[in-house]
Design an enzyme around this catalytic site. Structure first.
Site, PDB file in Angstrom:
ATOM      1  N   ASP A  28       4.530  10.119  14.287  1.00  0.00           N
ATOM      2  CA  ASP A  28       4.249   8.745  13.886  1.00  0.00           C
ATOM      3  C   ASP A  28       3.697   7.938  15.057  1.00  0.00           C
ATOM      4  OD1 ASP A  28       4.156   6.537  12.263  1.00  0.00           O
ATOM      5  OD2 ASP A  28       6.309   6.213  12.177  1.00  0.00           O
ATOM      6  N   THR A  40       0.195   5.931  15.050  1.00  0.00           N
ATOM      7  CA  THR A  40       0.244   4.475  15.223  1.00  0.00           C
ATOM      8  C   THR A  40      -0.563   4.039  16.443  1.00  0.00           C
ATOM      9  OG1 THR A  40       2.423   4.502  14.217  1.00  0.00           O
ATOM     10  CG2 THR A  40       1.817   2.519  15.387  1.00  0.00           C
ATOM     11  N   LYS A  47       8.128   2.474  17.272  1.00  0.00           N
ATOM     12  CA  LYS A  47       6.726   2.811  17.535  1.00  0.00           C
ATOM     13  C   LYS A  47       5.804   1.594  17.562  1.00  0.00           C
ATOM     14  CE  LYS A  47       5.321   2.694  12.954  1.00  0.00           C
ATOM     15  NZ  LYS A  47       5.024   3.225  11.656  1.00  0.00           N
ATOM     16  N   SER A 104       0.819  -1.214   0.000  1.00  0.00           N
ATOM     17  CA  SER A 104       0.000   0.000   0.000  1.00  0.00           C
ATOM     18  C   SER A 104       0.856   1.268   0.000  1.00  0.00           C
ATOM     19  CB  SER A 104      -0.946  -0.007   1.203  1.00  0.00           C
ATOM     20  OG  SER A 104      -0.218  -0.086   2.408  1.00  0.00           O
ATOM     21  N   ALA A 126      -0.985   4.838   4.629  1.00  0.00           N
ATOM     22  CA  ALA A 126      -0.900   4.788   3.171  1.00  0.00           C
ATOM     23  C   ALA A 126      -2.221   5.170   2.509  1.00  0.00           C
ATOM     24  CB  ALA A 126      -0.473   3.388   2.727  1.00  0.00           C
ATOM     25  N   SER A 168      -4.070  -1.203  12.650  1.00  0.00           N
ATOM     26  CA  SER A 168      -2.727  -1.775  12.533  1.00  0.00           C
ATOM     27  C   SER A 168      -2.685  -3.118  13.257  1.00  0.00           C
ATOM     28  CB  SER A 168      -1.671  -0.831  13.112  1.00  0.00           C
ATOM     29  OG  SER A 168      -1.423  -1.107  14.469  1.00  0.00           O
TER      30      SER A 168
END
Lengths: 340, 340
Positions: free
Chosen positions: B244, B248, B191, B14, B140, B254
């Site tokens: 980030d 995240t 992360k 992606s 993405a 995720s």
């Protein structure tokens, strides 16, 4: 326990009430001062603070009272949780009682004319007091409900920090120490500006990338400004910097966020303030900060953009276009300003 | 445009696909390499990448191909968006084609045995190449859909940074530069560990104070570790650090977050992995990082706590109790480690 005096908490709002409870739970007797005798009566009668912290039981060792002299006279450690607009006028008349006390401000704000932070006003009123600041990602309701929470006590006075840690640190409330009082306090005052921005972004349906970009650039901007005035940039990596900023930008209940949300929906500032019924602290901070940033020549594109939207008739689209078109800078470009 | 060579993007996932589109929209011809010839056919036939980026139109100037030599031979600037597990084996055989290229890694991960980051592996494979890293709060799908996004290009090589900015910076995608390649890349790799923690906290219904405390302490811990290894602490105030981390820890989609969520619901690691159908990157990173932190004697209580839950049979409650009971430290206690 090295100190067995009662502890005073000034201010009957939600945060003052949550603090008073924590102190009492740690075994201290708390004199909880509030201006309004009716509120004192209500708390004595119901053991709740229905106006500001509904549903939370007030601990038996919290003693509400409306006699400021009595509260100050009996205590050495004093938490000041008054609204920024009331702090100076409430404490000036009792200035002589403050000498030698440990005064810990939890109030966020910048005095418009003087650009003074609340602890600087305390210092001015009570030059003989020892001063600290408490700040962090601390929504009062969550503190009161014992959600795991961390905060920062900041003072040049290490012994003060230790006493506050001993009094406040508990099972669900962690108290970290910092020597950077100015940085910690400035973080708390500036974040309100960016909560307005976060509200706007939410109203526009912006995603996680954008939200995170805005928080990060806000952090860079806050830090740049603070470092220019002598704060430690590391403070902004901590609870009172990025921590408080994250909470504030993620809390749709704050007035600042709500003003921003209304602006994002296309309302004017007047209409937004009308809908809320009051002016949010961040609106005033933007004005003061814009002027100060220009005076000091510190680059604050987000503050400038917000000012243009709120006070100069620019649209949100124009400002976003401008911000995205600007030359890309280095990521943490305040490094050079900081001199390392 | 100073360079008119095509640009290569390696990896048909992606993020590679989103990058290829951005570059083509900026007027560049893109050679988009992917291992699977069937995926190439599918993109040629449908102008979409249905497996990894459904619903996003692939730009006419993106040319998918499965001939790696052809992609590398024609281009000078190469974005490496391969999975961390595939990077070394994909590029080792074509090492001699990489000399003199500008290689920009977008892959996050730490090689278990060597503790090498992806750009360090590139350096090892291609010592004659010029190396950079791209990292930031960049989901993405949001990048591909033109949500306002910012990223960081990090390299000691300033000319490389400028070329990447010129090629990638666009109407909705801001590219900031940094000289701290190691810090930027380490932020991206670490992360994932804290995304597991954020998933756990969400499963337990924790509030905003707790979430913010965890993110902030995670940031302090990441920074402490990175500074100990020579990174610039300021990097962690930026997009590739806290930026980030925020994205995240706020993205329930995720895999790392989902593993944490399952653990928070009381599943064992085996059960969580079974539910997901695969191991999340962060699970491996915790192992590697725990060992490295012990070797270097860097204090990482969150990593230690996560390791205890995942691999030592401790319960979440035990670890939280331990963390909250620990002596309160100073807020940004890596300052002393950093030497200022």
């Amino acid at each position: 326990m090295t100190e067995q005096h009662p502890i005073a908490v000034l201010g009957g709002g939600s945060f003052g009430t949550a603090l008073a409870n924590l102190l009492a739970e740690n075994g201290r007797h708390v004199l909880h001062w509030m201006r309004d005798p009716e509120q004192v009566e209500a708390i004595l009668a119901t053991r709740e603070n229905p106006r500001y912290l509904k549903g939370v039981k007030i601990h038996a060792d919290v003693e509400p009272l409306s006699d400021l002299g009595a509260a100050l006279g009996a205590s050495r450690l004093v938490f000041v949780a008054l609204p920024s607009s009331a702090l100076r006028q409430a404490l000036q008349p009792v200035a002589e009682l403050l000498a030698g006390k440990l005064l810990v401000s939890t109030t966020k704000g910048i005095e418009a004319q003087s650009f003074k932070l609340m602890s600087q006003i305390l210092e001015e009123i009570a030059p003989q007091a020892r001063i600290g600041v408490l700040s962090g990602p601390n929504l009062a309701k969550e503190v009161a409900e014992h959600a795991l929470t961390a905060t920062v006590i900041a003072s040049e006075d290490e012994a003060l920090c230790q006493q506050v840690q001993a009094a406040l640190h508990g099972r669900t409330f962690r108290v970290y120490a910092s020597g950077d009082r100015f940085g910690v306090e400035l973080g708390g005052a500036l974040k309100n500006v960016y909560a307005i921005m976060a509200g706007m972004a939410a109203a526009l349906g912006m995603g996680e990338n954008t939200k995170s970009m805005l928080i990060t650039r806000a952090l860079a901007e806050m830090t740049r400004f603070a470092v220019h005035q002598g704060a430690n940039p590391m403070t902004f990596l901590g609870l009172a910097g990025v921590g408080d900023l994250i909470v504030t930008c993620s809390s749709p209940k704050s007035r600042n966020y709500q003003v921003g949300f209304a602006l994002g929906e296309g309302l004017s500032l007047e209409e937004a303030v009308e809908r809320l019924g009051e002016v949010a602290e961040g609106v005033n901070t933007i004005k003061v900060l814009k002027a100060k940033a220009e005076e000091l020549q510190v680059y604050m594109p987000l503050v400038t953009g917000l000012h243009a939207i709120l006070f100069e008739g620019r649209t949100l689209e124009q400002v976003i276009e401008l911000l995205m078109r600007a030359e890309p800078k280095t990521d943490v470009d305040f490094i050079s300003t900081a001199g390392f």
